[in-house]
Design an enzyme around this catalytic site. Structure first.
Site, PDB file in Angstrom:
ATOM      1  N   GLY A  28      25.148 -29.769  -4.859  1.00  0.00           N
ATOM      2  CA  GLY A  28      24.144 -29.466  -5.877  1.00  0.00           C
ATOM      3  C   GLY A  28      22.762 -29.984  -5.529  1.00  0.00           C
ATOM      4  O   GLY A  28      22.486 -30.305  -4.378  1.00  0.00           O
ATOM      5  N   GLU A  32      16.317 -24.443  -0.706  1.00  0.00           N
ATOM      6  CA  GLU A  32      16.358 -23.203   0.095  1.00  0.00           C
ATOM      7  C   GLU A  32      17.403 -23.271   1.217  1.00  0.00           C
ATOM      8  O   GLU A  32      17.865 -22.236   1.679  1.00  0.00           O
ATOM      9  CB  GLU A  32      14.978 -22.905   0.685  1.00  0.00           C
ATOM     10  CG  GLU A  32      13.943 -22.451  -0.346  1.00  0.00           C
ATOM     11  CD  GLU A  32      14.321 -21.134  -1.012  1.00  0.00           C
ATOM     12  OE1 GLU A  32      14.962 -20.296  -0.365  1.00  0.00           O
ATOM     13  OE2 GLU A  32      13.995 -20.976  -2.206  1.00  0.00           O
ATOM     14  N   HIS A  34      20.481 -24.608   0.945  1.00  0.00           N
ATOM     15  CA  HIS A  34      21.713 -24.145   0.293  1.00  0.00           C
ATOM     16  C   HIS A  34      21.638 -22.633   0.027  1.00  0.00           C
ATOM     17  O   HIS A  34      22.603 -21.908   0.235  1.00  0.00           O
ATOM     18  CB  HIS A  34      21.899 -24.844  -1.062  1.00  0.00           C
ATOM     19  CG  HIS A  34      22.036 -26.324  -0.991  1.00  0.00           C
ATOM     20  ND1 HIS A  34      21.096 -27.177  -1.503  1.00  0.00           N
ATOM     21  CD2 HIS A  34      23.026 -27.112  -0.492  1.00  0.00           C
ATOM     22  CE1 HIS A  34      21.497 -28.426  -1.334  1.00  0.00           C
ATOM     23  NE2 HIS A  34      22.656 -28.424  -0.714  1.00  0.00           N
ATOM     24  N   GLN A 150      29.515 -32.814  10.611  1.00  0.00           N
ATOM     25  CA  GLN A 150      30.386 -32.329   9.535  1.00  0.00           C
ATOM     26  C   GLN A 150      30.941 -30.956   9.879  1.00  0.00           C
ATOM     27  O   GLN A 150      32.144 -30.679   9.708  1.00  0.00           O
ATOM     28  CB  GLN A 150      29.568 -32.262   8.238  1.00  0.00           C
ATOM     29  CG  GLN A 150      30.175 -31.408   7.143  1.00  0.00           C
ATOM     30  CD  GLN A 150      29.372 -31.494   5.862  1.00  0.00           C
ATOM     31  OE1 GLN A 150      29.336 -32.532   5.214  1.00  0.00           O
ATOM     32  NE2 GLN A 150      28.730 -30.407   5.488  1.00  0.00           N
ATOM     33  N   SER A 183      18.664 -32.502  -0.276  1.00  0.00           N
ATOM     34  CA  SER A 183      18.602 -32.902  -1.687  1.00  0.00           C
ATOM     35  C   SER A 183      17.990 -34.288  -1.817  1.00  0.00           C
ATOM     36  O   SER A 183      17.342 -34.606  -2.807  1.00  0.00           O
ATOM     37  CB  SER A 183      20.003 -32.900  -2.303  1.00  0.00           C
ATOM     38  OG  SER A 183      20.577 -31.614  -2.182  1.00  0.00           O
ATOM     39  N   ARG A 184      18.208 -35.128  -0.800  1.00  0.00           N
ATOM     40  CA  ARG A 184      17.703 -36.508  -0.857  1.00  0.00           C
ATOM     41  C   ARG A 184      16.184 -36.588  -0.660  1.00  0.00           C
ATOM     42  O   ARG A 184      15.597 -37.627  -0.951  1.00  0.00           O
ATOM     43  CB  ARG A 184      18.404 -37.380   0.183  1.00  0.00           C
ATOM     44  CG  ARG A 184      19.871 -37.659  -0.153  1.00  0.00           C
ATOM     45  CD  ARG A 184      20.502 -38.598   0.854  1.00  0.00           C
ATOM     46  NE  ARG A 184      21.824 -39.057   0.450  1.00  0.00           N
ATOM     47  CZ  ARG A 184      22.985 -38.542   0.900  1.00  0.00           C
ATOM     48  NH1 ARG A 184      22.983 -37.542   1.761  1.00  0.00           N
ATOM     49  NH2 ARG A 184      24.143 -39.034   0.490  1.00  0.00           N
TER      50      ARG A 184
HETATM   51  P1  AMP Z   1      25.051 -30.773   0.626  1.00  0.00           P
HETATM   52  O1  AMP Z   1      24.809 -30.278  -0.771  1.00  0.00           O
HETATM   53  O2  AMP Z   1      23.967 -31.645   1.140  1.00  0.00           O
HETATM   54  O3  AMP Z   1      26.437 -31.327   0.812  1.00  0.00           O
HETATM   55  O4  AMP Z   1      24.975 -29.495   1.558  1.00  0.00           O
HETATM   56  C1  AMP Z   1      25.781 -28.371   1.306  1.00  0.00           C
HETATM   57  C2  AMP Z   1      25.692 -27.435   2.478  1.00  0.00           C
HETATM   58  O5  AMP Z   1      24.337 -27.025   2.666  1.00  0.00           O
HETATM   59  C3  AMP Z   1      26.130 -28.092   3.787  1.00  0.00           C
HETATM   60  O6  AMP Z   1      26.873 -27.164   4.550  1.00  0.00           O
HETATM   61  C4  AMP Z   1      24.817 -28.410   4.440  1.00  0.00           C
HETATM   62  O7  AMP Z   1      24.880 -28.468   5.854  1.00  0.00           O
HETATM   63  C5  AMP Z   1      23.952 -27.264   3.988  1.00  0.00           C
HETATM   64  N1  AMP Z   1      22.538 -27.633   4.076  1.00  0.00           N
HETATM   65  C6  AMP Z   1      21.940 -28.716   3.547  1.00  0.00           C
HETATM   66  N2  AMP Z   1      20.637 -28.761   3.884  1.00  0.00           N
HETATM   67  C7  AMP Z   1      20.414 -27.684   4.670  1.00  0.00           C
HETATM   68  C8  AMP Z   1      19.270 -27.176   5.358  1.00  0.00           C
HETATM   69  N3  AMP Z   1      18.079 -27.785   5.307  1.00  0.00           N
HETATM   70  N4  AMP Z   1      19.407 -26.030   6.069  1.00  0.00           N
HETATM   71  C9  AMP Z   1      20.609 -25.408   6.133  1.00  0.00           C
HETATM   72  N5  AMP Z   1      21.720 -25.830   5.507  1.00  0.00           N
HETATM   73  C10 AMP Z   1      21.626 -26.956   4.794  1.00  0.00           C
END
Ligand code: AMP
Length: 277
Positions: A28, A32, A34, A150, A183-184
């Site tokens: 969550g 962009e 996500h 990951q 998100s951070r």
């Molecule tokens: P998270 O919510 O941070 O666990 O991320 C969910 C998914 O979104 C994971 O597969 C992340 O690798 C991907 N994601 C997060 N940030 C980015 C980004 N800047 N560009 C592409 N994918 C992302």
């Protein structure tokens, strides 16, 4: 778009919907990055499901679980606009009912780099992803290259455990100055936000050296450390040069390699990476 919070509702929806399903697992506070995964799933699937779950088992005891940004109402609107069909937003009790014991035993790919700094992190990630795959039974699942290790852990798990899903990887989405969306990032003060560009600058510098012919892992690491040394607001956690499949650190980047950095900006820890070759 339908929003549900229970495993039974996801299963019921899946039985009723026809066609190929793309799943986008997230924690969550969507951005962009996500939404690029949702767009890829939308292009390649008949139905798109997104999960929003801040997974407690992938956070260490001293990590930022309580501080992790949450904004489900905004996430719901963004997913609706992105053409998502199902939003699964379970609570922790739904995903981990009392008495839950079993988890995924991740292999050597989860040991170095992030695995070393965050003990138990990849076990938590792999376990929750496996659960989401079992709950939604997608044809394809979408992950970002932003979390490169990951992605490697999940690819390994799906192969090793014969999970019938195709793992799709999407490129890193960045701010105009190069900072990878995360998100951070919303935790960063204006000064930290300006300084955070150092992660991608360090990758740029090592990539430049690599293009000029430098292949020694330690020289490439040193190039990244040198860029961090010039930014007092950032504290480097690691600068790695690793094999893209095993994530073992490389002495020599003769073939394909990954540059990986993790760094603290104040209380916020950010990661970034670049694939070479
Ligand atoms: P998270 O919510 O941070 O666990 O991320 C969910 C998914 O979104 C994971 O597969 C992340 O690798 C991907 N994601 C997060 N940030 C980015 C980004 N800047 N560009 C592409 N994918 C992302």
């Amino acid at each position: 778009m339908k929003m549900v919070t229970t495993v039974a509702e996801v299963r019921g929806w899946r039985r009723a919907e026809r066609g190929r399903l793309g799943l986008v697992p997230t924690m969550g506070a969507l951005h962009e990055g996500h939404l690029s995964l949702v767009a890829a799933a939308r292009r390649e699937s008949d139905r798109v499901a997104t999960s929003v779950f801040v997974n407690p088992t992938q956070f260490g005891p001293s990590e930022d679980l309580d501080r992790y940004p949450r904004d489900l109402e905004r996430d719901r609107l963004l997913l609706e606009q992105a053409g998502c069909d199902l939003l699964f937003a379970p609570g922790a009790e739904e995903m981990y009912p009392a008495g839950t014991e079993t988890g995924i035993d991740v292999g050597p790919v989860a040991v170095p780099l992030e695995g070393e700094r965050r003990p138990g992190h990849f076990r938590g990630v792999a376990t929750v992803v496996m659960k989401l795959l079992q709950i939604a039974t997608p044809d394809r699942a979408y992950f970002g290259e932003k979390d490169a290790q990951q992605l490697a852990v999940i690819r390994r798990m799906v192969r090793d455990l014969n999970v019938p899903v195709e793992i799709r990887a999407c490129p890193i989405v960045r701010e105009p100055d190069g900072l990878a969306l995360s998100s951070r990032n919303r935790h960063l003060s204006p000064e930290e936000r300006r300084a955070a560009v150092v992660l991608s600058q360090a990758l740029n510098e090592a990539e430049r050296r690599w293009r000029e012919g430098e292949r020694h892992g330690e020289a490439l690491r040193e190039a990244m450390r040198g860029v961090f040394a010039r930014e007092p607001l950032a504290r480097l956690d690691y600068a790695g040069v690793a094999d893209p499949a095993t994530f073992r650190e490389l002495d020599l980047a003769a073939g394909p390699a990954m540059l990986l950095v993790a760094a603290w900006l104040g209380r916020t820890r950010l990661i970034d990476n670049r694939r070479l070759g």
